[in-house]
Scaffold this motif. Structure first.
Motif, mmCIF file in Angstrom:
data_model
loop_
_atom_site.group_PDB
_atom_site.id
_atom_site.type_symbol
_atom_site.label_atom_id
_atom_site.label_comp_id
_atom_site.label_asym_id
_atom_site.label_seq_id
_atom_site.Cartn_x
_atom_site.Cartn_y
_atom_site.Cartn_z
ATOM 1 N N GLY A 119 0.795 -1.216 0.000
ATOM 2 C CA GLY A 119 0.000 0.000 0.000
ATOM 3 C C GLY A 119 0.829 1.269 0.000
ATOM 4 N N GLU A 120 2.153 1.135 -0.019
ATOM 5 C CA GLU A 120 3.082 2.269 -0.064
ATOM 6 C C GLU A 120 4.139 1.996 -1.132
ATOM 7 O OE1 GLU A 120 3.066 5.141 1.707
ATOM 8 O OE2 GLU A 120 1.235 4.563 2.774
ATOM 9 N N PRO A 121 4.749 3.022 -1.705
ATOM 10 C CA PRO A 121 5.844 2.811 -2.656
ATOM 11 C C PRO A 121 7.026 2.126 -1.982
ATOM 12 C CG PRO A 121 5.034 5.073 -2.760
ATOM 13 C CD PRO A 121 4.391 4.433 -1.567
ATOM 14 N N GLY A 122 7.822 1.390 -2.756
ATOM 15 C CA GLY A 122 9.056 0.817 -2.255
ATOM 16 C C GLY A 122 8.977 -0.617 -1.783
ATOM 17 N N CYS A 123 7.832 -1.237 -1.824
ATOM 18 C CA CYS A 123 7.674 -2.648 -1.438
ATOM 19 C C CYS A 123 8.187 -2.939 -0.029
ATOM 20 C CB CYS A 123 8.365 -3.566 -2.448
ATOM 21 S SG CYS A 123 7.653 -3.506 -4.098
ATOM 22 N N SER A 124 7.910 -2.020 0.904
ATOM 23 C CA SER A 124 8.346 -2.303 2.271
ATOM 24 C C SER A 124 7.270 -2.007 3.307
ATOM 25 C CB SER A 124 9.617 -1.516 2.599
ATOM 26 O OG SER A 124 9.380 -0.137 2.491
ATOM 27 N N ALA A 125 6.414 -1.038 3.059
ATOM 28 C CA ALA A 125 5.391 -0.666 4.045
ATOM 29 C C ALA A 125 4.002 -1.061 3.547
ATOM 30 C CB ALA A 125 5.446 0.841 4.308
ATOM 31 N N GLN A 126 3.142 -1.352 4.495
ATOM 32 C CA GLN A 126 1.755 -1.747 4.242
ATOM 33 C C GLN A 126 1.676 -2.958 3.312
ATOM 34 O OE1 GLN A 126 -0.819 1.443 3.032
ATOM 35 N NE2 GLN A 126 -0.555 2.539 4.953
ATOM 36 N N ASN A 127 2.270 -4.051 3.766
ATOM 37 C CA ASN A 127 2.224 -5.299 3.019
ATOM 38 C C ASN A 127 0.775 -5.771 2.964
ATOM 39 O OD1 ASN A 127 2.384 -7.957 2.129
ATOM 40 N ND2 ASN A 127 4.197 -8.428 3.333
ATOM 41 N N LEU A 128 0.219 -5.836 1.770
ATOM 42 C CA LEU A 128 -1.170 -6.260 1.582
ATOM 43 C C LEU A 128 -1.293 -7.763 1.366
ATOM 44 C CD1 LEU A 128 -2.241 -3.345 -0.784
ATOM 45 C CD2 LEU A 128 -2.619 -3.509 1.685
ATOM 46 N N GLY A 129 -0.152 -8.457 1.336
ATOM 47 C CA GLY A 129 -0.170 -9.905 1.185
ATOM 48 C C GLY A 129 0.243 -10.352 -0.196
ATOM 49 N N GLU A 130 0.300 -11.667 -0.337
ATOM 50 C CA GLU A 130 0.705 -12.229 -1.623
ATOM 51 C C GLU A 130 -0.507 -12.465 -2.504
ATOM 52 O OE1 GLU A 130 0.966 -17.029 -1.285
ATOM 53 O OE2 GLU A 130 2.635 -15.904 -0.443
ATOM 54 N N LEU A 131 -0.247 -12.475 -3.789
ATOM 55 C CA LEU A 131 -1.278 -12.747 -4.782
ATOM 56 C C LEU A 131 -0.740 -13.844 -5.687
ATOM 57 C CD1 LEU A 131 -3.913 -12.114 -6.337
ATOM 58 C CD2 LEU A 131 -2.635 -10.384 -7.584
ATOM 59 N N GLY A 132 -1.282 -15.044 -5.553
ATOM 60 C CA GLY A 132 -0.929 -16.147 -6.438
ATOM 61 C C GLY A 132 -1.854 -16.117 -7.639
ATOM 62 N N VAL A 133 -1.278 -16.206 -8.819
ATOM 63 C CA VAL A 133 -2.068 -16.165 -10.050
ATOM 64 C C VAL A 133 -2.058 -17.562 -10.657
ATOM 65 C CG1 VAL A 133 -2.372 -15.078 -12.287
ATOM 66 C CG2 VAL A 133 -1.442 -13.746 -10.374
ATOM 67 N N TYR A 134 -3.234 -18.137 -10.733
ATOM 68 C CA TYR A 134 -3.425 -19.492 -11.226
ATOM 69 C C TYR A 134 -3.921 -19.471 -12.663
ATOM 70 C CZ TYR A 134 -2.723 -20.916 -6.433
ATOM 71 O OH TYR A 134 -2.176 -21.134 -5.203
ATOM 72 N N GLY A 135 -3.938 -20.653 -13.282
ATOM 73 C CA GLY A 135 -4.244 -20.789 -14.700
ATOM 74 C C GLY A 135 -5.507 -20.097 -15.181
ATOM 75 N N ASP A 136 -6.547 -20.092 -14.363
ATOM 76 C CA ASP A 136 -7.802 -19.464 -14.778
ATOM 77 C C ASP A 136 -7.675 -17.948 -14.931
ATOM 78 O OD1 ASP A 136 -9.026 -21.922 -14.773
ATOM 79 O OD2 ASP A 136 -10.021 -21.638 -12.848
ATOM 80 N N TYR A 137 -6.625 -17.362 -14.361
ATOM 81 C CA TYR A 137 -6.471 -15.913 -14.362
ATOM 82 C C TYR A 137 -5.295 -15.440 -15.220
ATOM 83 C CZ TYR A 137 -9.789 -16.362 -10.629
ATOM 84 O OH TYR A 137 -10.909 -16.673 -9.914
#
Length: 119
Positions: free
Chosen positions: A38-56
């Protein structure tokens, strides 16, 4: 005695065969893993992981209500690539995200697309 050993061996083999996982299909294969912030720099406000599967894969997807300001591209198979967009329908502000990097933009990202040429 040999008969008892044979029965035990066949039973053990039958049980191990039934425990073998089914082969992966494109629909249930994780092609890409992203981590959203949720913030620039990939360090603050980790919103979690997003796994992208075949249907997507190979179609535009939305980040939903998440306010995504940076994306970390953590994992891919089959040379899949990722693009993120500032538009809701993958229609504006396209930026490619390189594997094992963090991408921060001037605006929030609202949608993404995973491209896997092998599918």
């Amino acid at each position: 005695m040999h008969f008892t050993t044979l029965v035990a061996s066949v039973t053990a083999l039958a049980m191990s065969v039934s425990a073998v996982p089914s082969p992966a299909t494109p629909a249930n294969t994780r092609y890409v893993q992203l981590r959203l912030y949720g913030e620039p720099g990939c360090s603050a406000q980790n919103l979690g992981e997003l796994g992208v599967y075949g249907d997507y894969v190979n179609s535009c997807q939305s980040f939903g209500d998440n306010e995504v300001e940076s994306v970390s591209f953590e994992y891919a198979i089959n040379n899949c690539t990722v693009s993120v967009y500032t538009g809701d329908s993958c229609d504006a502000g396209a930026q490619a995200v390189a594997l094992n990097t963090c991408l921060s933009g001037d605006e929030e990202f609202h949608s993404y697309e995973v491209f896997c040429s092998s599918l």
